[in-house]
Motif scaffolding. Structure first.
Motif, PDB file in Angstrom:
ATOM      1  N   PHE A  90       2.888   8.773  -3.445  1.00 36.01           N
ATOM      2  CA  PHE A  90       2.384   7.597  -4.149  1.00 36.01           C
ATOM      3  C   PHE A  90       1.462   8.035  -5.276  1.00 36.01           C
ATOM      4  O   PHE A  90       0.521   8.792  -5.050  1.00 36.01           O
ATOM      5  CB  PHE A  90       1.647   6.689  -3.158  1.00 36.01           C
ATOM      6  N   HIS A  91       1.741   7.536  -6.479  1.00 41.31           N
ATOM      7  CA  HIS A  91       0.960   7.951  -7.643  1.00 41.31           C
ATOM      8  C   HIS A  91       0.181   6.804  -8.254  1.00 41.31           C
ATOM      9  O   HIS A  91      -0.580   7.008  -9.190  1.00 41.31           O
ATOM     10  CB  HIS A  91       1.866   8.636  -8.656  1.00 41.31           C
ATOM     11  N   SER A  92       0.394   5.616  -7.745  1.00 36.45           N
ATOM     12  CA  SER A  92      -0.408   4.458  -8.121  1.00 36.45           C
ATOM     13  C   SER A  92      -0.168   3.411  -7.055  1.00 36.45           C
ATOM     14  O   SER A  92       0.649   3.600  -6.158  1.00 36.45           O
ATOM     15  CB  SER A  92      -0.009   3.920  -9.505  1.00 36.45           C
ATOM     16  N   SER A  93      -0.862   2.309  -7.162  1.00 41.48           N
ATOM     17  CA  SER A  93      -0.700   1.278  -6.132  1.00 41.48           C
ATOM     18  C   SER A  93       0.648   0.570  -6.227  1.00 41.48           C
ATOM     19  O   SER A  93       1.026  -0.151  -5.308  1.00 41.48           O
ATOM     20  CB  SER A  93      -1.840   0.266  -6.226  1.00 41.48           C
ATOM     21  N   HIS A  94       1.386   0.795  -7.317  1.00 48.06           N
ATOM     22  CA  HIS A  94       2.659   0.083  -7.488  1.00 48.06           C
ATOM     23  C   HIS A  94       3.877   0.989  -7.655  1.00 48.06           C
ATOM     24  O   HIS A  94       4.975   0.504  -7.797  1.00 48.06           O
ATOM     25  CB  HIS A  94       2.577  -0.870  -8.681  1.00 48.06           C
ATOM     26  N   ILE A  95       3.653   2.313  -7.672  1.00 50.02           N
ATOM     27  CA  ILE A  95       4.766   3.243  -7.896  1.00 50.02           C
ATOM     28  C   ILE A  95       4.885   4.218  -6.734  1.00 50.02           C
ATOM     29  O   ILE A  95       3.926   4.888  -6.375  1.00 50.02           O
ATOM     30  CB  ILE A  95       4.581   4.017  -9.217  1.00 50.02           C
TER      31      ILE A  95
END
Length: 157
Positions: A57-62
């Motif tokens: 996970f690299h952001s809260s949406h990706i």
């Protein structure tokens, strides 16, 4: 009934799946750098462990499909496609908007596979694989560049 199931792999059991991960990423050193990141699932087909998939996970949406590997004798049966489509649904329901994945310029089968399951090419990371400890060759081509793909997970896209 679903012919595959994804079973979460706890941190303390991940090293047991190193050989599976090395089917998709030839560098032992590189795999050991990310083996404890994100969420790992064993892939079971008719109650037999046939592979592994790892998401980071690299952001809260990706969410990134970091590694997917199925043992050779079970490849070509559509299991990878089922795993990826199940992951699309799973991470969409968890609120993720996009899934990304990267593969080598030399991985001809992977380039086709990711497009067949709905990913689109978005970027080329030049010389990415020059950082690997040893050169990688597939299909008579040296792996030098990482081809990045993404798939929108939002409904209607």
């Amino acid at each position: 009934m679903n012919i595959i199931s994804l079973e979460p792999v706890d941190q303390d059991r991940r090293s047991m799946f190193l050989d599976y991960l090395l089917l998709a990423d030839e560098s032992d050193e590189v795999v050991k750098q990310y083996i404890n990141d994100g969420e790992m699932f064993s892939i079971c087909y008719e109650e037999i462990k046939v592979g592994v998939v790892l998401f980071t996970f690299h952001s809260s949406h990706i969410v990134k499909l970091k590694n997917i590997a199925i043992v050779e004798e079970y490849q070509g049966r559509g299991l990878g496609k089922l795993v990826v489509k199940e992951a699309f649904n799973f991470y969409q329901t968890k609120g993720f908007h996009k899934m990304t994945v990267g593969t080598a310029n030399s991985s001809i089968a992977n380039l086709a596979f990711y497009q067949k399951v709905g990913f689109r090419m978005v970027e080329i990371k030049k010389d990415f694989f020059k950082n690997y400890p040893r050169p990688i060759y597939e299909n008579g081509i040296r792996a030098l560049d990482m081809v990045m793909f993404e798939k929108n997970l939002l409904p209607g896209e």
